[in-house]
Design a protein around this motif. Structure first.
Motif, PDB file in Angstrom:
ATOM      1  N   TRP A 224      -3.385 -12.194  -0.715  1.00  0.00           N
ATOM      2  CA  TRP A 224      -2.237 -12.537  -1.557  1.00  0.00           C
ATOM      3  C   TRP A 224      -1.242 -11.380  -1.713  1.00  0.00           C
ATOM      4  CZ3 TRP A 224      -2.450  -9.086  -5.459  1.00  0.00           C
ATOM      5  CH2 TRP A 224      -3.703  -8.664  -5.903  1.00  0.00           C
ATOM      6  N   LEU A 225      -1.591 -10.179  -1.253  1.00  0.00           N
ATOM      7  CA  LEU A 225      -0.643  -9.072  -1.315  1.00  0.00           C
ATOM      8  C   LEU A 225       0.524  -9.316  -0.357  1.00  0.00           C
ATOM      9  CD1 LEU A 225      -2.998  -5.949  -1.291  1.00  0.00           C
ATOM     10  CD2 LEU A 225      -1.536  -6.669  -3.170  1.00  0.00           C
ATOM     11  N   LYS A 226       1.689  -8.848  -0.751  1.00  0.00           N
ATOM     12  CA  LYS A 226       2.834  -8.917   0.160  1.00  0.00           C
ATOM     13  C   LYS A 226       2.503  -8.147   1.447  1.00  0.00           C
ATOM     14  CE  LYS A 226       6.524  -9.068  -3.338  1.00  0.00           C
ATOM     15  NZ  LYS A 226       7.688  -8.321  -3.868  1.00  0.00           N
ATOM     16  N   PRO A 227       2.944  -8.660   2.596  1.00  0.00           N
ATOM     17  CA  PRO A 227       2.640  -7.973   3.864  1.00  0.00           C
ATOM     18  C   PRO A 227       3.070  -6.510   3.880  1.00  0.00           C
ATOM     19  CG  PRO A 227       3.539 -10.151   4.287  1.00  0.00           C
ATOM     20  CD  PRO A 227       3.663  -9.916   2.813  1.00  0.00           C
ATOM     21  N   GLU A 228       4.268  -6.221   3.324  1.00  0.00           N
ATOM     22  CA  GLU A 228       4.738  -4.839   3.356  1.00  0.00           C
ATOM     23  C   GLU A 228       3.895  -3.942   2.450  1.00  0.00           C
ATOM     24  OE1 GLU A 228       7.628  -7.139   0.588  1.00  0.00           O
ATOM     25  OE2 GLU A 228       6.495  -7.462   2.446  1.00  0.00           O
ATOM     26  N   LEU A 229       3.409  -4.511   1.314  1.00  0.00           N
ATOM     27  CA  LEU A 229       2.556  -3.727   0.434  1.00  0.00           C
ATOM     28  C   LEU A 229       1.192  -3.492   1.088  1.00  0.00           C
ATOM     29  CD1 LEU A 229       1.960  -2.326  -2.212  1.00  0.00           C
ATOM     30  CD2 LEU A 229       1.341  -4.539  -3.201  1.00  0.00           C
ATOM     31  N   ARG A 230       0.664  -4.532   1.726  1.00  0.00           N
ATOM     32  CA  ARG A 230      -0.608  -4.374   2.411  1.00  0.00           C
ATOM     33  C   ARG A 230      -0.509  -3.278   3.481  1.00  0.00           C
ATOM     34  NH1 ARG A 230      -1.624  -9.389   2.605  1.00  0.00           N
ATOM     35  NH2 ARG A 230      -0.950  -9.863   4.733  1.00  0.00           N
ATOM     36  N   GLN A 231       0.622  -3.239   4.172  1.00  0.00           N
ATOM     37  CA  GLN A 231       0.844  -2.207   5.184  1.00  0.00           C
ATOM     38  C   GLN A 231       0.869  -0.817   4.537  1.00  0.00           C
ATOM     39  OE1 GLN A 231       4.362  -2.921   7.503  1.00  0.00           O
ATOM     40  NE2 GLN A 231       4.077  -1.120   8.790  1.00  0.00           N
ATOM     41  N   HIS A 232       1.517  -0.709   3.380  1.00  0.00           N
ATOM     42  CA  HIS A 232       1.543   0.559   2.650  1.00  0.00           C
ATOM     43  C   HIS A 232       0.116   0.997   2.285  1.00  0.00           C
ATOM     44  CE1 HIS A 232       5.946   0.419   1.879  1.00  0.00           C
ATOM     45  NE2 HIS A 232       5.792   1.705   1.637  1.00  0.00           N
ATOM     46  N   LEU A 233      -0.672   0.054   1.791  1.00  0.00           N
ATOM     47  CA  LEU A 233      -2.009   0.395   1.313  1.00  0.00           C
ATOM     48  C   LEU A 233      -2.941   0.755   2.464  1.00  0.00           C
ATOM     49  CD1 LEU A 233      -2.465  -2.243  -1.535  1.00  0.00           C
ATOM     50  CD2 LEU A 233      -1.741   0.141  -1.718  1.00  0.00           C
ATOM     51  N   TYR A 234      -2.796   0.094   3.599  1.00  0.00           N
ATOM     52  CA  TYR A 234      -3.615   0.459   4.750  1.00  0.00           C
ATOM     53  C   TYR A 234      -3.233   1.837   5.300  1.00  0.00           C
ATOM     54  CZ  TYR A 234      -6.239  -3.884   5.235  1.00  0.00           C
ATOM     55  OH  TYR A 234      -7.114  -4.935   5.030  1.00  0.00           O
ATOM     56  N   ALA A 235      -2.087   2.367   4.873  1.00  0.00           N
ATOM     57  CA  ALA A 235      -1.674   3.702   5.297  1.00  0.00           C
ATOM     58  C   ALA A 235      -2.118   4.793   4.325  1.00  0.00           C
ATOM     59  CB  ALA A 235      -0.159   3.747   5.465  1.00  0.00           C
ATOM     60  N   LEU A 236      -2.861   4.413   3.265  1.00  0.00           N
ATOM     61  CA  LEU A 236      -3.376   5.415   2.334  1.00  0.00           C
ATOM     62  C   LEU A 236      -4.492   6.221   2.986  1.00  0.00           C
ATOM     63  CD1 LEU A 236      -3.654   3.350  -0.974  1.00  0.00           C
ATOM     64  CD2 LEU A 236      -2.027   5.190  -0.511  1.00  0.00           C
ATOM     65  N   PRO A 237      -4.683   7.457   2.560  1.00  0.00           N
ATOM     66  CA  PRO A 237      -5.847   8.221   3.021  1.00  0.00           C
ATOM     67  C   PRO A 237      -7.068   7.896   2.171  1.00  0.00           C
ATOM     68  CG  PRO A 237      -4.528   9.591   1.601  1.00  0.00           C
ATOM     69  CD  PRO A 237      -3.806   8.259   1.691  1.00  0.00           C
ATOM     70  N   ASP A 238      -8.232   8.339   2.619  1.00  0.00           N
ATOM     71  CA  ASP A 238      -9.445   8.182   1.819  1.00  0.00           C
ATOM     72  C   ASP A 238      -9.800   9.530   1.194  1.00  0.00           C
ATOM     73  OD1 ASP A 238     -10.997   6.176   0.891  1.00  0.00           O
ATOM     74  OD2 ASP A 238     -12.122   5.852   2.728  1.00  0.00           O
ATOM     75  N   SER A 239      -8.861  10.057   0.399  1.00  0.00           N
ATOM     76  CA  SER A 239      -9.010  11.385  -0.189  1.00  0.00           C
ATOM     77  C   SER A 239      -8.426  11.374  -1.592  1.00  0.00           C
ATOM     78  CB  SER A 239      -8.303  12.418   0.696  1.00  0.00           C
ATOM     79  OG  SER A 239      -6.959  12.046   0.923  1.00  0.00           O
TER      80      SER A 239
END
Length: 473
Positions: free
Chosen positions: A210-225
């Motif tokens: 249900w997340l907006k595609p552009e937001l999902r793209q932003h979140l998949y670009a987060l680091p795991d730190s």
């Protein structure tokens, strides 16, 4: 069974059809490295079999690790110093590699190894990277609990996967062997059983549809730190911030909670402020709150943790008296006097502190019962003092001593230390930041401090690793 090297689409057609139904493309990954230490060792080879929109593609690189390869590793993998002498460094292929793994489900045997090496390699290039992962070791255990061993050699033997000795412990050889295991297990267990175990083992899970595609793209670009995430749930709302220890993992976990869904559908973008540690991330939150740039996220699913401190308030004779109060999260103009988990602990600490520094318990109003002005206090009754400390003439001296020694009130779980200077070092990039902590708070600038209920526990944990700590007082 033999691994088909030149016709992957035909060899893995059934597997590709099932993977095509998943929310993300799949990258089956294997790395060879100079050793097993996540910070010190480097990647020597990468191989990926990518399942993307129904297509299968191979990608592989031999890399110069820019450090010597030991004889042991050469004997194990067949990769020598001479082989990688003219190979590119990871930084040279990072931009080409990133779109093949970001926004993908990473599948690997002992995925923590491959995933961590990839994260660190990208971090050294100042590129954020994180992804959901699936470890095929527990996947094999779930599908075949009757077997004891689930390392790749055992799987190759069990399924009679034909792999040349020279290809074992080479990245693409191991990727193809693992892919054939996935295909064989899919054939044996049926798609429904296979997918049920597969979906259950994905960590930390997919981001919600249900997340907006552009937001999902932003979140998949987060680091795991560690760091600070900032977002606006709606255009005219204030910016909200959230401290994260592993940003991508934490946000994925958060968004799987149905209670938070109402806050995110209108969010357009997310900013990430990197930190060297979770302590540094909390400092960032305090700093942004001080600058009124954002407000902390209120997580209603986490029960509040109460901490207590001591406040000194003047009575009508201008005598400073002790009051035990709840220490609330937020900006402070000075560090608190002492830190306690329970009011009873604060009362005991006050009595011991007053005895140690010769302060009058009656003036402090910490005797077991309230005393009238002329009624002798316990110390006076025991002939430990003459009662003159309660007279108006002694008020100024008592107040001065109190303020001198108030910073030495005990700090819960810190032992005898009250003030620390900590250098937080980011393990991968070696970036440093110096923080000052006192009485469970961290200094923001010359005039402001920040308290968060997580800080005392985190500082206690940090004290167990005394490297890069200066004990000031």
């Amino acid at each position: 069974m033999s691994i088909v090297a030149n016709n992957d689409a035909a060899a893995f057609a059934e597997l590709a059809a099932v993977l095509f139904t998943l929310p993300l493309p799949v990258a089956i990954v294997d790395l060879e490295t100079t050793g097993g230490h996540f910070e010190h060792d480097r990647i020597t080879e990468i191989a990926i079999l990518r399942f993307h929109h129904g297509h299968i593609s191979r990608h592989q690189w031999l890399l110069n690790p820019q450090q010597p390869i030991s004889d042991f590793i050469t004997q194990l993998t067949g990769i020598s110093n001479e082989m990688v002498q003219n190979a590119p460094a990871f930084a040279d292929i990072a931009k080409e590699l990133l779109p093949l793994v970001r926004g993908h489900l990473l599948v690997a045997h002992n995925s923590r190894f491959d995933y961590t090496f990839l994260r660190h390699a990208f971090a050294r290039c100042h590129i954020n990277f994180a992804a959901p992962t699936l470890d095929t070791v527990p996947f094999s255990r779930k599908l075949y609990p009757q077997h004891f061993k689930h390392n790749l050699d055992s799987i190759i033997e069990r399924f009679a996967i034909n792999i040349a000795a020279t290809e074992r412990h080479r990245a693409m050889g191991d990727v193809l062997a693992l892919t054939e295991f996935l295909q064989c297990s899919l054939y044996e267990k049926t798609a429904a059983i296979w997918l049920a175990q597969w979906q259950a083992l994905i960590k930390p899970g997919y981001l919600p549809a249900w997340l907006k595609p552009e937001l999902r793209q932003h979140l998949y670009a987060l680091p795991d730190s560690p760091g600070l995430i900032l977002w606006q749930a709606a255009r005219h709302e204030a910016t909200t911030m959230m401290v994260q220890e592993r940003a991508f993992t934490d946000i994925c976990t958060l968004l799987q909670d149905k209670n938070v869904q109402r806050q995110w559908p209108q969010t357009g973008t997310v900013d990430f402020i990197p930190a060297n540690s979770i302590l540094h991330a909390l400092w960032l939150q305090g700093y942004y709150q001080l600058q009124q740039q954002a407000q902390p996220y209120a997580d209603e699913t986490v029960p509040p943790v109460k901490w207590y401190t001591v406040s000194f308030v003047a009575n009508h004779h201008d005598q400073l008296q002790a009051r035990i109060i709840t220490l609330k999260e937020g900006i402070l103009s000075q560090p608190p006097y002492g830190l306690f988990m329970h009011p009873r602990a604060a009362k005991r600490a006050l009595a011991d502190w007053a005895r140690r520094y010769g302060l009058c318990p009656a003036v402090l109003d910490i005797t077991p019962q309230s005393l009238a002005r002329n009624e002798p206090c316990p110390n006076q009754a025991a002939q430990l003092c003459d009662g003159s400390c309660r007279l108006d003439a002694a008020t100024q001296k008592q107040n001065e001593l109190l303020l001198q020694y108030a910073p030495l009130l005990p700090v819960c779980d810190w032992g005898r230390w009250h003030q620390l200077q900590l250098t937080e070092v980011e393990a991968v990039t070696a970036a440093e930041v110096v923080l000052e902590a006192q009485a469970g708070c961290i200094r923001l600038d010359e005039q402001h401090w920040y308290f968060h209920p997580l800080l005392p526990k985190l500082l206690k944990q940090r004290l167990k690793r005394p490297a890069n700590i200066v004990f000031v007082r």
